[in-house]
Scaffold this motif. Structure first.
Motif, PDB file in Angstrom:
ATOM      1  N   THR A 140       4.110  -2.109  -5.811  1.00 46.61           N
ATOM      2  CA  THR A 140       3.832  -0.889  -5.053  1.00 46.61           C
ATOM      3  C   THR A 140       2.390  -0.888  -4.565  1.00 46.61           C
ATOM      4  O   THR A 140       2.118  -0.529  -3.410  1.00 46.61           O
ATOM      5  CB  THR A 140       4.135   0.355  -5.913  1.00 46.61           C
ATOM      6  OG1 THR A 140       5.510   0.288  -6.337  1.00 46.61           O
ATOM      7  CG2 THR A 140       3.909   1.643  -5.155  1.00 46.61           C
ATOM      8  N   ALA A 141       1.465  -1.310  -5.423  1.00 45.09           N
ATOM      9  CA  ALA A 141       0.063  -1.406  -5.013  1.00 45.09           C
ATOM     10  C   ALA A 141      -0.103  -2.423  -3.890  1.00 45.09           C
ATOM     11  O   ALA A 141      -0.845  -2.183  -2.926  1.00 45.09           O
ATOM     12  CB  ALA A 141      -0.810  -1.780  -6.209  1.00 45.09           C
ATOM     13  N   ALA A 142       0.594  -3.543  -3.985  1.00 44.21           N
ATOM     14  CA  ALA A 142       0.527  -4.561  -2.923  1.00 44.21           C
ATOM     15  C   ALA A 142       1.094  -4.011  -1.615  1.00 44.21           C
ATOM     16  O   ALA A 142       0.522  -4.238  -0.536  1.00 44.21           O
ATOM     17  CB  ALA A 142       1.287  -5.814  -3.344  1.00 44.21           C
ATOM     18  N   LEU A 143       2.185  -3.298  -1.700  1.00 40.28           N
ATOM     19  CA  LEU A 143       2.780  -2.702  -0.497  1.00 40.28           C
ATOM     20  C   LEU A 143       1.831  -1.681   0.129  1.00 40.28           C
ATOM     21  O   LEU A 143       1.714  -1.596   1.357  1.00 40.28           O
ATOM     22  CB  LEU A 143       4.127  -2.050  -0.833  1.00 40.28           C
ATOM     23  CG  LEU A 143       5.231  -3.018  -1.234  1.00 40.28           C
ATOM     24  CD1 LEU A 143       6.396  -2.263  -1.874  1.00 40.28           C
ATOM     25  CD2 LEU A 143       5.705  -3.832  -0.041  1.00 40.28           C
ATOM     26  N   PHE A 144       1.159  -0.901  -0.721  1.00 44.38           N
ATOM     27  CA  PHE A 144       0.189   0.056  -0.213  1.00 44.38           C
ATOM     28  C   PHE A 144      -0.963  -0.660   0.493  1.00 44.38           C
ATOM     29  O   PHE A 144      -1.408  -0.233   1.560  1.00 44.38           O
ATOM     30  CB  PHE A 144      -0.346   0.936  -1.349  1.00 44.38           C
ATOM     31  CG  PHE A 144      -1.319   1.965  -0.878  1.00 44.38           C
ATOM     32  CD1 PHE A 144      -0.874   3.128  -0.267  1.00 44.38           C
ATOM     33  CD2 PHE A 144      -2.688   1.764  -1.013  1.00 44.38           C
ATOM     34  CE1 PHE A 144      -1.777   4.073   0.193  1.00 44.38           C
ATOM     35  CE2 PHE A 144      -3.593   2.693  -0.548  1.00 44.38           C
ATOM     36  CZ  PHE A 144      -3.136   3.857   0.053  1.00 44.38           C
ATOM     37  N   ALA A 145      -1.423  -1.773  -0.089  1.00 49.78           N
ATOM     38  CA  ALA A 145      -2.512  -2.552   0.536  1.00 49.78           C
ATOM     39  C   ALA A 145      -2.068  -3.103   1.891  1.00 49.78           C
ATOM     40  O   ALA A 145      -2.842  -3.091   2.858  1.00 49.78           O
ATOM     41  CB  ALA A 145      -2.958  -3.679  -0.383  1.00 49.78           C
ATOM     42  N   MET A 146      -0.826  -3.581   1.977  1.00 51.90           N
ATOM     43  CA  MET A 146      -0.317  -4.101   3.252  1.00 51.90           C
ATOM     44  C   MET A 146      -0.220  -2.979   4.288  1.00 51.90           C
ATOM     45  O   MET A 146      -0.531  -3.175   5.461  1.00 51.90           O
ATOM     46  CB  MET A 146       1.032  -4.786   3.046  1.00 51.90           C
ATOM     47  CG  MET A 146       0.909  -6.103   2.303  1.00 51.90           C
ATOM     48  SD  MET A 146       2.459  -6.991   2.161  1.00 51.90           S
ATOM     49  CE  MET A 146       3.090  -6.323   0.643  1.00 51.90           C
TER      50      MET A 146
END
Length: 192
Positions: free
Chosen positions: A130-136
């Motif tokens: 989820t954090a990676a998706l938010f960063a993307m």
């Protein structure tokens, strides 16, 4: 192999958005997502939240662009896809069934899957994704509001976020195994 199948629709979307139109990119990615779902069904596996959600997300957005707003910018399309996948991840957590749990259960024996640490590990790994998706998604917002930035900067952020989530997904179960001496709670299988 499984990690390739999980990420194939998203990788094809990102690649096709560089060389093709948004509808072609979206409908192709929806078809790949549907093929991954069909592959799981044929192999006797469950239909995954992420897979089914991706079919709906890519297909619905492709239909919207085709029928309603063909002028939607590439950046807005990418942002919408990122927001949609982020919503799938957050909803899976909100409904107390983190999306990585389905993949993890297929990698371990039933006794391991019932352990409280196993469920906790799935939540932690889902939060990492989820954090990676938010960063993307943040990278796409940056590209929209700072159009002078080079294309590679947004791609680098997305690559770094995805790579970090993949690394964490492989590392964390081994860390838990070393720390607690229990079977690893793999949320996504090894790539070899």
């Amino acid at each position: 192999m499984t990690i390739f199948l999980i990420l194939a629709p998203f990788g094809s979307f990102a690649l096709l958005m560089l060389v093709s139109s948004a509808p072609v990119s979206l409908f192709t990615s929806a078809a790949i997502s549907l093929a991954v779902v069909a592959y799981d069904i044929v192999r006797g596996r469950s239909i995954k939240i992420l897979g089914a959600g991706s079919v709906v997300l890519f297909g619905a957005l492709g239909g919207y662009i085709t029928l309603v707003d063909p002028g939607l910018s590439s950046a807005a399309v990418k942002l919408t896809v990122d927001a949609g996948v982020l919503a799938i991840a957050l909803l899976s957590i909100a409904f107390r069934f983190p999306f990585t749990l389905q993949y993890a259960r297929e990698m371990v024996d039933p006794e391991t899957a019932k352990l409280p640490g196993f469920i906790k590990a799935s939540y932690i790994i889902t939060w990492a994704w989820t954090a990676a998706l938010f960063a993307m998604m943040a990278a796409n917002v940056l590209m929209i509001y700072s159009p002078g930035l080079p294309l590679w900067s947004g791609l680098a952020i997305a690559f770094a976020a995805r790579s970090t989530a993949l690394y964490f997904t492989k590392w964390y179960p081994e860390y838990r195994k070393a720390k607690y001496g229990t079977a690893p709670a793999n949320a996504l299988p090894r790539t070899h």
